[in-house]
Enzyme design. Structure first.
Site, PDB file in Angstrom:
ATOM      1  N   LEU A  82      41.959  32.410  50.998  1.00  0.00           N
ATOM      2  CA  LEU A  82      41.888  32.851  52.394  1.00  0.00           C
ATOM      3  C   LEU A  82      43.144  33.651  52.792  1.00  0.00           C
ATOM      4  CD1 LEU A  82      39.936  32.522  54.836  1.00  0.00           C
ATOM      5  CD2 LEU A  82      41.424  30.689  55.617  1.00  0.00           C
ATOM      6  N   GLY A 104      40.491  38.700  37.848  1.00  0.00           N
ATOM      7  CA  GLY A 104      39.181  39.073  38.370  1.00  0.00           C
ATOM      8  C   GLY A 104      38.664  38.185  39.481  1.00  0.00           C
ATOM      9  N   CYS A 114      42.741  27.866  32.878  1.00  0.00           N
ATOM     10  CA  CYS A 114      42.480  28.907  33.876  1.00  0.00           C
ATOM     11  C   CYS A 114      41.950  30.123  33.125  1.00  0.00           C
ATOM     12  CB  CYS A 114      43.793  29.195  34.590  1.00  0.00           C
ATOM     13  SG  CYS A 114      43.733  30.621  35.662  1.00  0.00           S
ATOM     14  N   CYS A 157      42.742  33.452  42.946  1.00  0.00           N
ATOM     15  CA  CYS A 157      42.192  34.074  41.763  1.00  0.00           C
ATOM     16  C   CYS A 157      43.138  35.205  41.380  1.00  0.00           C
ATOM     17  CB  CYS A 157      40.790  34.610  42.029  1.00  0.00           C
ATOM     18  SG  CYS A 157      40.595  35.523  43.563  1.00  0.00           S
ATOM     19  N   ASN A 207      54.897  34.013  45.232  1.00  0.00           N
ATOM     20  CA  ASN A 207      55.776  34.235  44.094  1.00  0.00           C
ATOM     21  C   ASN A 207      55.719  35.733  43.811  1.00  0.00           C
ATOM     22  OD1 ASN A 207      57.413  33.482  42.040  1.00  0.00           O
ATOM     23  ND2 ASN A 207      55.780  32.782  40.688  1.00  0.00           N
ATOM     24  N   GLU A 250      44.082  37.506  30.015  1.00  0.00           N
ATOM     25  CA  GLU A 250      45.021  36.386  29.953  1.00  0.00           C
ATOM     26  C   GLU A 250      44.356  35.099  30.406  1.00  0.00           C
ATOM     27  OE1 GLU A 250      48.640  37.327  31.982  1.00  0.00           O
ATOM     28  OE2 GLU A 250      48.868  39.229  30.913  1.00  0.00           O
ATOM     29  N   CYS A 265      40.524  43.956  38.535  1.00  0.00           N
ATOM     30  CA  CYS A 265      39.766  43.515  39.708  1.00  0.00           C
ATOM     31  C   CYS A 265      39.673  44.670  40.681  1.00  0.00           C
ATOM     32  CB  CYS A 265      40.472  42.336  40.383  1.00  0.00           C
ATOM     33  SG  CYS A 265      39.586  41.727  41.840  1.00  0.00           S
ATOM     34  N   CYS A 300      43.937  43.052  46.203  1.00  0.00           N
ATOM     35  CA  CYS A 300      44.758  42.262  47.134  1.00  0.00           C
ATOM     36  C   CYS A 300      46.240  42.570  46.871  1.00  0.00           C
ATOM     37  CB  CYS A 300      44.474  40.779  46.971  1.00  0.00           C
ATOM     38  SG  CYS A 300      42.733  40.393  47.261  1.00  0.00           S
ATOM     39  N   CYS A 336      48.595  40.267  44.708  1.00  0.00           N
ATOM     40  CA  CYS A 336      48.054  39.789  43.432  1.00  0.00           C
ATOM     41  C   CYS A 336      48.345  40.779  42.308  1.00  0.00           C
ATOM     42  CB  CYS A 336      46.549  39.601  43.589  1.00  0.00           C
ATOM     43  SG  CYS A 336      45.693  39.303  42.046  1.00  0.00           S
ATOM     44  N   SER A 356      37.383  30.157  41.983  1.00  0.00           N
ATOM     45  CA  SER A 356      38.248  30.634  43.064  1.00  0.00           C
ATOM     46  C   SER A 356      37.791  32.024  43.474  1.00  0.00           C
ATOM     47  CB  SER A 356      39.698  30.689  42.589  1.00  0.00           C
ATOM     48  OG  SER A 356      40.505  31.261  43.589  1.00  0.00           O
TER      49      SER A 356
HETATM   50  S1  SF4 Z   1      43.340  37.770  44.565  1.00  0.00           S
HETATM   51 FE1  SF4 Z   1      41.397  37.700  43.410  1.00  0.00          FE
HETATM   52  S2  SF4 Z   1      40.073  39.153  44.474  1.00  0.00           S
HETATM   53 FE2  SF4 Z   1      42.161  39.620  45.129  1.00  0.00          FE
HETATM   54  S3  SF4 Z   1      42.835  41.251  43.710  1.00  0.00           S
HETATM   55 FE3  SF4 Z   1      43.488  39.264  42.859  1.00  0.00          FE
HETATM   56  S4  SF4 Z   1      41.858  38.715  41.450  1.00  0.00           S
HETATM   57 FE4  SF4 Z   1      41.048  40.275  42.792  1.00  0.00          FE
END
Ligand code: SF4
Length: 346
Positions: free
Chosen positions: A219, A162, A108, A337, A294, A95, A115, A119, A122, A194
């Site tokens: 961070l 990613g 973007c 990211c 979000n 995407e 990934c 996280c 995410c 990022s």
């Molecule tokens: S925030 Fe970045 S590093 Fe963390 S899972 Fe998402 S894409 Fe991967």
């Protein structure tokens, strides 16, 4: 001559060398090929004016050029923002988003399918990791936006699917191609990577001397304890080591960082978090972007209230930190990211 000249992976200088080695052609033809592909989106060079005296070469180079930007399978528009999905040759989907700003567009782009950092906040992190994108597939996103969707972007941010530094070489080659003045001509100061901030990658980047390339550090915590809770990967370095790496980088590159901090209710939103965060960023030349969380699908976390977000920003500002609140919708849809991606239904 066999086909397979993947021009989207090449800087102008690299193309010039290939044309010389493969076909014995010089800078005139290299300029014409590069311009037609990157500035005009033309792959069939047989009828272009620059090749009127070399139709045979035009036929050969046209059949040898490979442009695999992938297949655009879906485009969604919302409040001027365009999100598009590309199916790659092996069937994976990625995407990308084009966001209209006041004076220009920002695109973007994704750097990986999925990934491996996982996280918790995410969307991409819940997909698992499939593979790195090639330079061609990264550049292909900018190419598709420009020539298939008619959306030219001044700024490119690596904030899609990613962790860009986990695909360091392909991402940096993509930055070189984007930055080439004879091609897309995106200034380094308009390119942002990022990242969660892997120390070795930051040091490697510093050694390349890509001055003015922007770094945005995802961070999201004021100490290692909180960071490990929401960014559990063993590969995330300690915040102290990250701080030292950023200070060293800023000395050599004279660069200011963006620090992104996704504010999550009851996770990282207390007064103590704000004070600790302010202390942490003070030695780093940086601007903090506070992004209200979000919730992704099946999220274990909740958004903070508007009041809490403003209060947190005020606490930081009172500590003398440069802070901005970013809206997670519309033009500020990019957070850290990888806020993109579909999770496979189980
Ligand atoms: S925030 Fe970045 S590093 Fe963390 S899972 Fe998402 S894409 Fe991967």
């Amino acid at each position: 001559m066999s086909s397979g000249l993947k021009i989207l992976e090449l800087t102008f200088d690299e193309l010039r060398k290939v044309l010389h080695a493969r076909y014995g052609k010089g800078i005139y033809h290299a300029r014409a090929v590069y311009r037609e592909v990157f500035q005009n989106g033309i792959q069939d060079l047989k009828n272009t004016a620059d090749f009127s005296n070399s139709r045979n070469f035009a036929r050969v180079i046209t059949s040898d050029l490979e442009i695999n930007a992938g297949e655009l399978i879906e485009t969604k528009k919302e409040n001027g923002t365009t999100k598009f999905i590309t199916r790659l040759q092996d069937g994976h989907e990625i995407e990308s988003v084009v966001i209209p700003m006041a004076t220009h567009n920002t695109i973007c782009v994704s750097s990986q399918v999925g990934c491996r950092f996982g996280c918790k906040f995410c969307q991409t992190g819940q997909m698992g990791f499939s593979r790195n994108l090639t330079t061609e597939e990264i550049i292909g996103q900018v190419y598709s936006a420009k020539f298939k969707l008619n959306l030219t972007a001044r700024n490119v941010v690596f904030m899609g699917m990613g962790e860009p530094f986990d695909n360091f070489d392909n991402v940096i080659q993509a930055v070189r191609v984007l930055n080439d003045q004879r091609g897309f001509n995106v200034a380094l100061r308009y390119i942002t990577i990022s990242t969660v901030g892997e120390i070795s990658a930051i040091q490697k980047l510093a050694s390349l001397g890509m001055k003015r390339l922007r770094l945005s550090i995802s961070l999201n915590a004021s100490n290692d304890h909180v960071r490990a809770r929401i960014m559990p990967s063993q590969r995330i370095s300690s915040m102290r080591n990250l701080q030292h790496a950023l200070i060293d980088y800023s000395f050599s590159e004279k660069e200011t960082f963006f620090i992104t901090y996704i504010l999550i209710q009851n996770i990282n939103d207390t007064f103590e978090d704000a004070i600790e965060l302010a202390e942490y960023v003070k030695p780093i030349p940086s601007k903090i972007n506070i992004i209200p969380y979000n919730p992704r699908s099946a999220s274990p976390f909740e958004s903070p209230s508007e009041e809490k977000v403003l209060q947190f920003c005020n606490w930081l500002a009172e500590c003398g930190v440069f802070v901005r609140k970013r809206n997670p919708k519309g033009q500020d849809v990019m957070a850290a990211c990888g806020q993109l991606g579909k999770i496979k239904e189980s």
